[in-house]
Design a protein around this motif. Structure first.
Motif, mmCIF file in Angstrom:
data_model
loop_
_atom_site.group_PDB
_atom_site.id
_atom_site.type_symbol
_atom_site.label_atom_id
_atom_site.label_comp_id
_atom_site.label_asym_id
_atom_site.label_seq_id
_atom_site.Cartn_x
_atom_site.Cartn_y
_atom_site.Cartn_z
ATOM 1 N N UNK A 110 65.321 13.057 49.028
ATOM 2 C CA UNK A 110 65.131 11.699 49.509
ATOM 3 C C UNK A 110 65.112 11.705 51.037
ATOM 4 N N UNK A 111 64.101 11.075 51.601
ATOM 5 C CA UNK A 111 64.027 11.006 53.064
ATOM 6 C C UNK A 111 63.560 9.650 53.559
ATOM 7 N N UNK A 112 63.723 8.622 52.738
ATOM 8 C CA UNK A 112 63.373 7.274 53.153
ATOM 9 C C UNK A 112 63.998 6.264 52.218
ATOM 10 N N UNK A 113 64.042 5.017 52.649
ATOM 11 C CA UNK A 113 64.668 3.976 51.840
ATOM 12 C C UNK A 113 63.706 2.802 51.655
ATOM 13 N N UNK A 114 63.829 2.094 50.516
ATOM 14 C CA UNK A 114 64.751 2.386 49.413
ATOM 15 C C UNK A 114 64.170 3.453 48.493
ATOM 16 N N UNK A 115 65.051 4.237 47.896
ATOM 17 C CA UNK A 115 64.670 5.192 46.862
ATOM 18 C C UNK A 115 65.623 5.004 45.687
ATOM 19 N N UNK A 116 65.077 5.048 44.484
ATOM 20 C CA UNK A 116 65.850 4.781 43.278
ATOM 21 C C UNK A 116 65.762 5.979 42.334
ATOM 22 N N UNK A 117 66.876 6.265 41.673
ATOM 23 C CA UNK A 117 66.861 7.256 40.603
ATOM 24 C C UNK A 117 67.338 6.537 39.350
ATOM 25 N N UNK A 118 66.411 6.298 38.437
ATOM 26 C CA UNK A 118 66.700 5.566 37.205
ATOM 27 C C UNK A 118 66.948 6.600 36.120
ATOM 28 N N UNK A 119 68.216 6.819 35.803
ATOM 29 C CA UNK A 119 68.654 7.995 35.029
ATOM 30 C C UNK A 119 68.196 9.230 35.789
#
Length: 271
Positions: A110-119
């Motif tokens: 991850x190198x930016x926002x927003x980032x999501x991990x769904x499961x």
């Protein structure tokens, strides 16, 4: 989507910067109160608030007074909240928490926002609500192991450069993150976010209510701190305020206010 993507090396540097820039006020500083705080060892401002320092939210002139006003607005014990911000002894643990989550995200690429991990499905950027709905629904129905289980829209995200959708080997550790919904929910949305990021604000405004309508035993959301302090000078301080709010069980209320009033506090000096 957030366009200020940083190199892995910059993120490592960023975690060091967080340790140097969050909420520090030198006891012998004579700098202008209107300037942005410079990097130094930190932890919390050592200036006590006076009653007159807490101005109405629209006119508060400092970050300290503004965050104290938010704490009061959401029903926190304002004195305890302020003490939390100023506590030099507990500051290293708070900073370690922020850095741990920042580094956890960096390890995932991850190198930016927003980032999501769904499961174990990573989604980069403030994608449309339909993208999140599809991924959540697929997880509830069995969690696809390949791109074949997704629509053309998600497949397009996966083949973009850089990819904005990926299937990871495992879920993200959210054991140290505040969670809305059941911590043991079948679908956990781990959000790596920066309170000063305008695209994070937009995602919260456009999508969070929709997600919240689904929260419960099946779906939950966790917030992980990913302040990009190289470009967002007050992001680390906002994370610290959210952590202090969490100590009084008011994380999500503070979370919502920090995003809603981002324009109000993002450029303020600490004192």
């Amino acid at each position: 989507t957030w366009t200020y993507f940083l190199s892995p090396a910059a993120l490592v540097l960023g975690s060091i910067i967080i340790s140097l820039t969050i909420w520090y006020t030198s006891s012998d500083s004579n700098g202008s109160s209107g300037s942005t705080p410079k990097a130094a060892a930190v932890a919390a401002t050592n200036e006590s608030l006076k009653p007159d320092d807490v101005a109405p939210l629209s006119t508060a002139k400092t970050l300290t007074a503004t965050f104290a006003g938010y704490a009061k607005q959401v029903g926190m014990d304002e004195a305890k909240f302020t003490q939390c911000l100023q506590n030099q002894d507990s500051a290293p643990a708070k900073i370690a928490l922020i850095n741990s989550q920042l580094q956890r995200g960096s390890a995932l690429g991850i190198n930016g926002t927003p980032t999501f991990v769904i499961n174990n499905k990573m989604v980069v950027g403030a994608q449309p609500a339909a993208i999140f709905d599809e991924i959540i629904d697929r997880e509830l129905k069995g969690s696809p192991a390949s791109l074949d289980g997704y629509s053309a829209n998600i497949q397009a995200l996966a083949t973009s450069s850089p990819p904005r959708f990926q299937i990871l080997p495992a879920k993200v550790d959210v054991s140290d993150a505040p969670v809305e919904g059941n911590r043991n929910a079948r679908v956990m949305i781990a959000e790596f976010s920066d309170f000063q990021c305008p695209f994070c604000k937009r995602w919260n405004e456009e999508n969070l209510a929709r997600i919240r309508a689904r929260l419960g035993n099946d779906v939950a959301i966790a917030f992980l701190h990913f302040p990009i302090t190289q470009i967002h000078a007050n992001a680390g301080n906002a994370s610290l305020a959210a952590i202090c709010a969490n100590e009084q069980g008011k994380f999500w209320q503070m979370h919502d206010l920090l995003f809603a009033r981002q324009a109000e506090w993002q450029g303020l000096p600490i004192k």
